[in-house]
Design an enzyme around this catalytic site. Structure first.
Site, PDB file in Angstrom:
ATOM      1  N   SER A   1       0.626  -1.241  -0.116  1.00  0.00           N
ATOM      2  CA  SER A   1       0.017   0.044  -0.141  1.00  0.00           C
ATOM      3  C   SER A   1       0.869   1.405   0.027  1.00  0.00           C
ATOM      4  O   SER A   1       0.206   2.305  -0.317  1.00  0.00           O
ATOM      5  CB  SER A   1      -0.912   0.020   1.186  1.00  0.00           C
ATOM      6  OG  SER A   1      -1.928  -0.659   0.884  1.00  0.00           O
TER       7      SER A   1
ATOM      8  N   LYS B   1       0.514   3.412  -2.964  1.00  0.00           N
ATOM      9  CA  LYS B   1      -0.740   4.213  -3.409  1.00  0.00           C
ATOM     10  C   LYS B   1      -0.708   5.800  -3.273  1.00  0.00           C
ATOM     11  O   LYS B   1      -1.076   6.368  -4.020  1.00  0.00           O
ATOM     12  CB  LYS B   1      -1.826   3.914  -2.385  1.00  0.00           C
ATOM     13  CG  LYS B   1      -2.518   2.545  -2.433  1.00  0.00           C
ATOM     14  CD  LYS B   1      -3.484   2.077  -1.030  1.00  0.00           C
ATOM     15  CE  LYS B   1      -3.923   0.695  -1.181  1.00  0.00           C
ATOM     16  NZ  LYS B   1      -4.457   0.274  -0.028  1.00  0.00           N
TER      17      LYS B   1
ATOM     18  N   TYR C   1      -3.293  -3.005 -10.307  1.00  0.00           N
ATOM     19  CA  TYR C   1      -3.192  -2.498  -8.812  1.00  0.00           C
ATOM     20  C   TYR C   1      -2.279  -3.761  -8.128  1.00  0.00           C
ATOM     21  O   TYR C   1      -1.364  -3.376  -7.421  1.00  0.00           O
ATOM     22  CB  TYR C   1      -4.519  -2.500  -8.226  1.00  0.00           C
ATOM     23  CG  TYR C   1      -4.431  -2.610  -6.802  1.00  0.00           C
ATOM     24  CD1 TYR C   1      -4.173  -1.384  -5.979  1.00  0.00           C
ATOM     25  CD2 TYR C   1      -4.887  -3.894  -5.811  1.00  0.00           C
ATOM     26  CE1 TYR C   1      -4.064  -1.321  -4.658  1.00  0.00           C
ATOM     27  CE2 TYR C   1      -4.659  -3.556  -4.719  1.00  0.00           C
ATOM     28  CZ  TYR C   1      -4.380  -2.212  -3.924  1.00  0.00           C
ATOM     29  OH  TYR C   1      -4.292  -2.548  -2.397  1.00  0.00           O
TER      30      TYR C   1
ATOM     31  N   VAL D   1       1.290  -3.562   4.012  1.00  0.00           N
ATOM     32  CA  VAL D   1       1.133  -4.845   5.031  1.00  0.00           C
ATOM     33  C   VAL D   1       2.445  -5.693   4.785  1.00  0.00           C
ATOM     34  O   VAL D   1       2.534  -6.852   5.537  1.00  0.00           O
ATOM     35  CB  VAL D   1      -0.172  -5.627   4.615  1.00  0.00           C
ATOM     36  CG1 VAL D   1      -1.465  -4.780   5.077  1.00  0.00           C
ATOM     37  CG2 VAL D   1      -0.261  -6.147   2.970  1.00  0.00           C
TER      38      VAL D   1
HETATM   39  N1  GLU Z   1      -2.088  -5.387  -1.951  1.00  0.00           N
HETATM   40  C1  GLU Z   1      -2.432  -5.341  -0.680  1.00  0.00           C
HETATM   41  C2  GLU Z   1      -4.033  -5.255  -0.678  1.00  0.00           C
HETATM   42  O1  GLU Z   1      -4.672  -4.970  -1.634  1.00  0.00           O
HETATM   43  C3  GLU Z   1      -2.082  -3.925   0.003  1.00  0.00           C
HETATM   44  C4  GLU Z   1      -2.537  -3.793   1.349  1.00  0.00           C
HETATM   45  C5  GLU Z   1      -1.816  -2.833   2.229  1.00  0.00           C
HETATM   46  O2  GLU Z   1      -0.516  -2.928   2.179  1.00  0.00           O
HETATM   47  O3  GLU Z   1      -2.470  -2.199   3.145  1.00  0.00           O
HETATM   48  O4  GLU Z   1      -4.532  -6.145   0.333  1.00  0.00           O
END
Ligand code: GLU
Length: 358
Positions: free
Chosen positions: A97, A100, A223, A293
């Protein structure tokens, strides 16, 4: 994130740590301290928080479960390009994440912040990053680009008339932030692609609400690739320093985005970068940040630099425990906290405001 917090309604549970060591001034004014001071503070923070063994490694993406929970690295990169690292700061891990924030910046740079804001929003959901309920409660609006639903809409807005073109835009843009070519972790990508049913559901739901302009499955795939780019804590510090430096990478001197885009990105990170605990984070740390995460966290001190950490043991919201403790401590001791200003120096500072103007 069902496997970590048991559902959407994760109650806030702020993390409190002891005050940082030393008698640091704890203000955001000025520059980074000297090299020996920064090195010493990083070493202290690493030694102090390496003893924390709370939290668990994310396992809802199967390949992330294989991460060594003992890894811990911290890195700082100043806007002048000087960098400082301690511990496992060169370990490669999937960005997850943290990406993002940089996708938001790249897309705002390409299509303008007004379009992005109208499509995604800039308010916190108060719910977990993969919450379906948040989408339903808000008439299909993702609310912000730091939760999965918002990040999926961001992908649909990425310039490019094919999935390959969109992916190229993102991979090249992220690489410019890092100052080196970032590569895909194919194992993490395939592992998440095989299990990301919830994200596919979010994309389909967004489509049903009319908020997803691109194919939902292709969007989810791009994504997932974005989340699988390999970075280190040092890369994240450089990426953060680029946002701190008005969009110019302090190592390559390349302009990645405009200063106004950095400003908008930092505002969104401050409001929503630490999931449903963003308020606790801002209160405790005083810096815009973004966590992921896999255990990475990036924080940005505008005009000063980027501070990043990596450690895979996570709290219930999905943020690295050692990382957030270390960054909280270093935000204070390095003088990064945006809300901690120094009093005006000199004798007049002790008088009342009216006395000082006479
Ligand atoms: N690729 C993970 C998901 O979509 C990223 C989540 C994160 O790092 O908060 O769940």
């Amino acid at each position: 994130m069902t496997s970590l917090d048991g559902g959407d309604l994760d109650l806030l549970n702020p993390v409190r740590t002891a005050d940082p060591p030393g008698d640091a001034p704890f203000t955001s004014t000025g520059r980074l301290p000297s090299r020996p001071t920064v090195t010493g503070l990083l070493r202290d923070a690493h030694a102090t928080y390496a003893t924390l063994d709370d939290g668990t490694v994310a396992d809802y993406i199967p390949s992330l479960a294989a991460a060594d929970p003992g890894r811990f690295g911290i890195s700082v990169c100043g806007v002048d390009g000087t960098s400082f690292s301690i511990g496992d700061a060169q370990d490669a891990f999937s960005i997850q994440s943290v990406s993002k924030a940089f996708t938001f910046a790249l897309v705002c740079g390409a299509i303008g912040h007004t379009t992005v804001r109208e499509a995604v929003g800039v308010n916190n959901t108060g719910l977990a990053f993969d919450s379906v309920m948040a989408l339903e409660l808000n008439g299909g609006s993702p609310r912000n680009p730091m939760v999965n639903a918002g990040a999926l809409v961001m992908i649909s807005l990425v310039p490019g008339d094919s999935a390959a073109a969109k992916w190229q835009f993102l991979q090249e843009g992220m690489s410019r932030f890092a100052g080196r070519r970032l590569l895909l972790d194919v194992e993490v990508y395939e592992s998440e692609a095989a299990t990301n049913h919830r994200n596919r559901a979010l994309a389909a739901l967004l489509r049903s609400y009319g908020h997803m302009s691109y194919d939902p499955l292709l969007t989810t795939d791009i994504y997932t690739r974005q989340c699988s780019l390999l970075v280190s804590a040092r890369d994240l510090a450089v990426m953060g320093a680029t946002l701190a430096d008005g969009g110019v990478n302090p190592l390559t001197h390349e302009r990645v985005v405009d200063p106004s885009v950095c400003r908008d990105t930092l505002a969104v990170m401050a409001a929503s970068g630490l999931y449903q605990r963003s308020g606790d984070w801002l209160y405790e740390v005083g810096l815009p940040g973004k966590s992921g995460v896999s255990g990475g966290i990036v924080t940005v001190a505008p005009g000063k630099g980027g501070l990043a950490a990596y450690s895979p043991r996570l709290d219930a919201a999905g943020t690295s425990i050692r990382g957030q403790h270390a960054i909280r401590s270093l935000s204070r001791s390095l003088g990064l906290d945006l809300f901690a200003s120094a009093p005006v120096a000199g004798p007049a500072a002790s008088g009342t405001p009216s006395e000082r103007t006479t």
